[in-house]
Write a protein that holds these residues in place. Structure first.
Motif, PDB file in Angstrom:
ATOM      1  N   GLN A  47       1.100   2.525  -0.170  1.00 54.58           N
ATOM      2  CA  GLN A  47      -0.089   2.712  -1.002  1.00 54.58           C
ATOM      3  C   GLN A  47       0.012   3.995  -1.827  1.00 54.58           C
ATOM      4  OE1 GLN A  47      -3.788   2.684   1.149  1.00 54.58           O
ATOM      5  NE2 GLN A  47      -5.030   3.044  -0.681  1.00 54.58           N
TER       6      GLN A  47
ATOM      7  N   ASN B 122       0.279   4.034  -5.923  1.00 49.47           N
ATOM      8  CA  ASN B 122      -0.702   4.755  -6.733  1.00 49.47           C
ATOM      9  C   ASN B 122      -0.040   5.753  -7.679  1.00 49.47           C
ATOM     10  OD1 ASN B 122      -2.634   3.277  -5.442  1.00 49.47           O
ATOM     11  ND2 ASN B 122      -3.387   4.952  -4.151  1.00 49.47           N
TER      12      ASN B 122
ATOM     13  N   GLN C 225      -0.640   5.725 -11.596  1.00 49.96           N
ATOM     14  CA  GLN C 225      -1.041   6.926 -12.331  1.00 49.96           C
ATOM     15  C   GLN C 225      -0.107   7.173 -13.512  1.00 49.96           C
ATOM     16  OE1 GLN C 225      -3.855   9.032 -11.648  1.00 49.96           O
ATOM     17  NE2 GLN C 225      -3.259   9.647 -13.740  1.00 49.96           N
TER      18      GLN C 225
ATOM     19  N   LEU D  91      -6.955   1.585 -12.997  1.00 48.88           N
ATOM     20  CA  LEU D  91      -6.483   2.599 -12.056  1.00 48.88           C
ATOM     21  C   LEU D  91      -7.502   2.828 -10.949  1.00 48.88           C
ATOM     22  CD1 LEU D  91      -4.349   4.782 -11.385  1.00 48.88           C
ATOM     23  CD2 LEU D  91      -5.666   6.349 -12.831  1.00 48.88           C
TER      24      LEU D  91
ATOM     25  N   THR E 211      -6.378   1.783  -6.923  1.00 49.28           N
ATOM     26  CA  THR E 211      -5.869   2.854  -6.061  1.00 49.28           C
ATOM     27  C   THR E 211      -6.567   2.970  -4.706  1.00 49.28           C
ATOM     28  OG1 THR E 211      -7.243   4.414  -7.327  1.00 49.28           O
ATOM     29  CG2 THR E 211      -4.908   4.252  -7.915  1.00 49.28           C
TER      30      THR E 211
END
Length: 751
Positions: free
Chosen positions: A246, A250, A254, A267, A271
């Motif tokens: 995870q 992320n 990003q 996003l 996330t």
């Protein structure tokens, strides 16, 4: 010095080395362009010439697929689980995620991103750790290709060495690749090559492994997670390390947002959520994973290596398509028949092999075992091909064939005593320590003393066939006949070499006491069914490369060619043998032993076999379309298997073959050839007369075991087939204690 201090020192040393390498790299790569466009053009040509063959293949090879004759998958062979896909079979979001996190200037540079390398150096030095790589995707493709195609430890070490020389070579090859292929081709190759963890090489295998979807259907969260695996596939894969996965996903998201490729809303929505996986299974790999015909698969793999000369690397890394001769319907029917008769993993092994006469195509191999796995019912020894135990009186067919060829017709009549003492062959008696005449007897009291060769074959008379060996005078014609028809005698563990059998003049040959390959046995009878045409058993129809072309050998010719077939006996002789053996199966012939294999409407030429103490039993049956052997034996002891060859083996043969034969038109055998039948295959003896020809003249020929030879003879000859008790074999006729029906006569012998 503290551990922290030592770690800091190592990091600074690594960063310093990186700076040195980068400086040399920049200097070395700038050299071709110093001096103007002309020099640059000349060096471009040299770079293209430097491309190794591994980098000129547009698509990395995938798994080798092994297919049945109908195109269904049996299994795969592979070292790396990889399924190459084309560019349009990869989701655009996957391509974007990978470029953004690995090489955001991918579409701007020409294979070497000097600006990116220097930027990464500054960032890493400022952070005191390696946070960003300097290699482009094209450079990574070069490195990974050379690593994954390396064949020696030295090649692998050279492809991964942290040296200026390796970096310079890698960069030059990257420039050459960029000059040869489009950006999309390079990106597609990279996605097909890179390792994503969990044994998945390439994007299609990764999509299947983690999400059970195709690469074309990957979503943004899935693509971001996979793109993040490239740098650390072990620590960041989501099945065992979901939290790491995870975090890394992320980071990719990003980066995609920073570059303007996803929105702030996307996003923020993704996330906080954990990585969702739907794990898929890796494709089957090897014969242990075969969906059908595990022992056939093993035979195929050995054939590919030993007979066709393929290497293990070609099988595991070549991405070949191997189409085999396996017929799934015949394999399933054989499996069912075997397991309905003998339980999976039982102490008794049951084997069923099928060959197509006239082509040598191996159509099925059934064994009451699973191949290769780690369980009580599993077995890595291929009982379908390896000689283990004898097949008994199935060898009488070879003696009969040799006799026909030597001029003794199917109507050849012999009267024997019970027991019968050979006039030619001798044996060693360990009790008396003397050389004595070889002697056999029949089992039971219902055997007629006077029989034709046809009757003796379908009744499986021991005394007649020893007398027939006497008529031949030596065992060599029968042994050579067996070899010509397809039998081999080169497995030293359980077989006696053919020449040794001949040199020792072993009369026990007719009774099949040595180990026998079930495949050899099926092939020998297939030769007779094909009117005397012997073919080498083959499990392979074709082999093609990833681009669909036939695989070529070192001589430039396809490795799979027309099968090796040749005429080894006269068609008329084979026709006569088939008509003789039909009587063993077709109901209505007194004292026949193979009636349980009968399938109404079809002619089946068959022969039963039982070794001493019923340690091994067999039945071989053939039509013009199929020849199949069945053997039941105890591989590790000598216990009674509980049946004669005309019982359980013949029953397996019928159950396995009935659905195949009844679904197609019957094909009859050609009639017997009068040159070999004598007064007819159905001919029976007139009143026997005193034998006056070459058998009596040979009666004093002591050409067998000689005095002074203290080697005991092989195991005792087989007990002949007897019909099973009605309770065990309701379809088999009861034993006949009378005299065979009168026939029309033939040459006669009294012994």
């Amino acid at each position: 010095m503290s551990e922290n201090a030592r770690a800091t020192t190592r990091l600074l040393a690594k960063l310093a080395a990186t700076i040195v390498v980068a400086g040399a790299l920049v200097a070395g790569l700038m050299l071709p362009w110093v001096g103007g466009p002309g020099l640059a053009a000349r060096n471009s040509v040299s770079l293209l010439d430097a491309l190794p063959v591994e980098l000129t293949d547009e698509t990395p090879a995938g798994v080798t697929r092994v297919l049945a004759s109908d195109g269904s998958l049996i299994t795969n062979f592979y070292e790396h689980n990889r399924t190459p896909v084309t560019s349009d079979q990869i989701a655009d979001v996957m391509k974007q995620a990978l470029v953004d996190i690995e090489d955001s200037r991918f579409y701007d540079h020409n294979g070497l991103d000097v600006q990116g390398t220097l930027r990464a150096l500054v960032k890493n030095v400022a952070a005191g750790e390696v946070q960003e790589g300097g290699s482009t995707l094209t450079q990574q493709l070069v490195k990974q290709t050379l690593l994954q195609t390396a064949t020696t430890p030295e090649d692998r070490e050279a492809a991964d060495a942290e040296t200026v020389g390796r970096k310079l070579r890698e960069a030059r090859l990257a420039l050459a690749l960029e000059d040869t292929y489009s950006k999309d081709e390079i990106l597609t190759r990279y996605l097909n090559l890179v390792y994503f963890g969990q044994g998945a090489y390439g994007i299609q295998a990764a999509a299947q492994r983690y999400f059970s979807v195709n690469a074309a259907d990957l979503t943004l969260p899935q693509a971001a997670m996979l793109a993040g695996l490239v740098q650390s596939p072990f620590y960041d894969e989501p099945i065992n390390n979901p939290e790491n996965a995870q975090i890394r996903r992320n980071q990719v998201l990003q980066r995609m947002h920073d570059l303007g490729h996803i929105t702030a809303q996307q996003l923020s929505e993704i996330t906080p959520t954990p990585v969702e996986v739907t794990p898929g299974q890796a494709p089957p790999n090897g014969c242990i994973d075969a969906s059908i015909g595990g022992f056939f698969c093993d035979f195929t793999r050995q054939y590919l290596i030993q007979e066709l000369g393929l290497t293990k690397a070609q099988l595991d890394k070549g991405g070949l398509t191997i189409t085999t001769t396996l017929r799934p319907d015949m394999q399933r029917a054989g499996d069912q028949a075997v397991l309905d008769t003998v339980a999976m993993g039982a102490g008794t092994v049951a084997v069923y092999d099928v060959i197509e006469p006239g082509t040598g195509k191996v159509l099925a191999m059934s064994v009451n075992r699973r191949f290769g796995c780690d369980a009580p019912e599993c077995e890595s020894v291929n009982f379908a091909t390896i000689p283990t135990k004898g097949s008994g009186s199935t060898f009488k067919m070879f003696v009969a064939a040799a006799a026909l060829e030597q001029g003794l017709p199917a109507s050849h009549t012999i009267t024997t005593s019970e027991p019968y003492e050979s006039k030619v062959y001798e044996s060693y008696d360990p009790e008396t320590q003397r050389i004595e005449p070889y002697e056999v007897e029949n089992v039971g009291s219902n055997y007629p003393r006077t029989l034709t060769m046809t009757q003796a074959l379908y009744m499986s008379s021991n005394t007649y066939f020893l007398a027939l060996e006497d008529a031949l005078g030596r065992i060599e014609p029968a042994v050579r006949m067996a070899e010509r028809l397809g039998m081999t005698f080169d497995y030293s563990v359980t077989q006696t070499p053919a020449q040794q059998i001949i040199d020792e003049n072993r009369p026990s040959f007719a009774f099949g006491t040595d180990g026998v390959s079930p495949l050899d046995l099926a092939n020998a009878y297939a030769t007779v069914a094909a009117r005397g045409v012997r073919c080498t058993p083959t499990p392979v129809l074709s082999i093609t490369t990833p681009n669909g072309e036939p695989l070529l050998g070192e001589d430039g010719q396809p490795v799979v060619r027309e099968n090796n077939c040749e005429q080894v006996i006269e068609p008329g002789l084979a026709d006569t043998l088939n008509q003789m053996m039909i009587k063993d199966v077709q109901p209505g012939n007194r004292l026949q032993t193979g009636a349980r294999a009968h399938i109404p409407g079809h002619q089946i030429a068959g022969k039963t076999g039982t070794v001493q103490e019923r340690d091994s039993v067999a039945f071989v049956g053939a039509t013009p379309q199929f020849a199949a052997s069945v053997m039941l034996f105890r591989p590790r002891d000598t216990d009674d298997v509980g049946s004669y060859g005309g019982g359980l083996p013949a029953g397996i043969w019928r159950q396995a073959m009935a659905p195949i034969l009844t679904s197609q038109e019957a094909v009859p055998f050609p009639p017997a050839d009068p040159r070999y039948a004598g007064r007819g295959v159905d001919a029976a003896p007139q009143r026997p007369t005193r034998f006056q020809d070459n058998a009596s003249s040979r009666s004093g020929n002591r050409s067998g075991t000689t005095a002074g030879n203290t080697t005991p003879p092989p195991a005792e000859p087989e007990a002949p087939e007897q019909p099973e008790a009605p309770a065990e074999a309701p379809t088999e006729p009861p034993a006949d204690t009378g005299t065979p029906a009168p026939e029309t006569g033939g040459d006669t012998v009294t012994n």
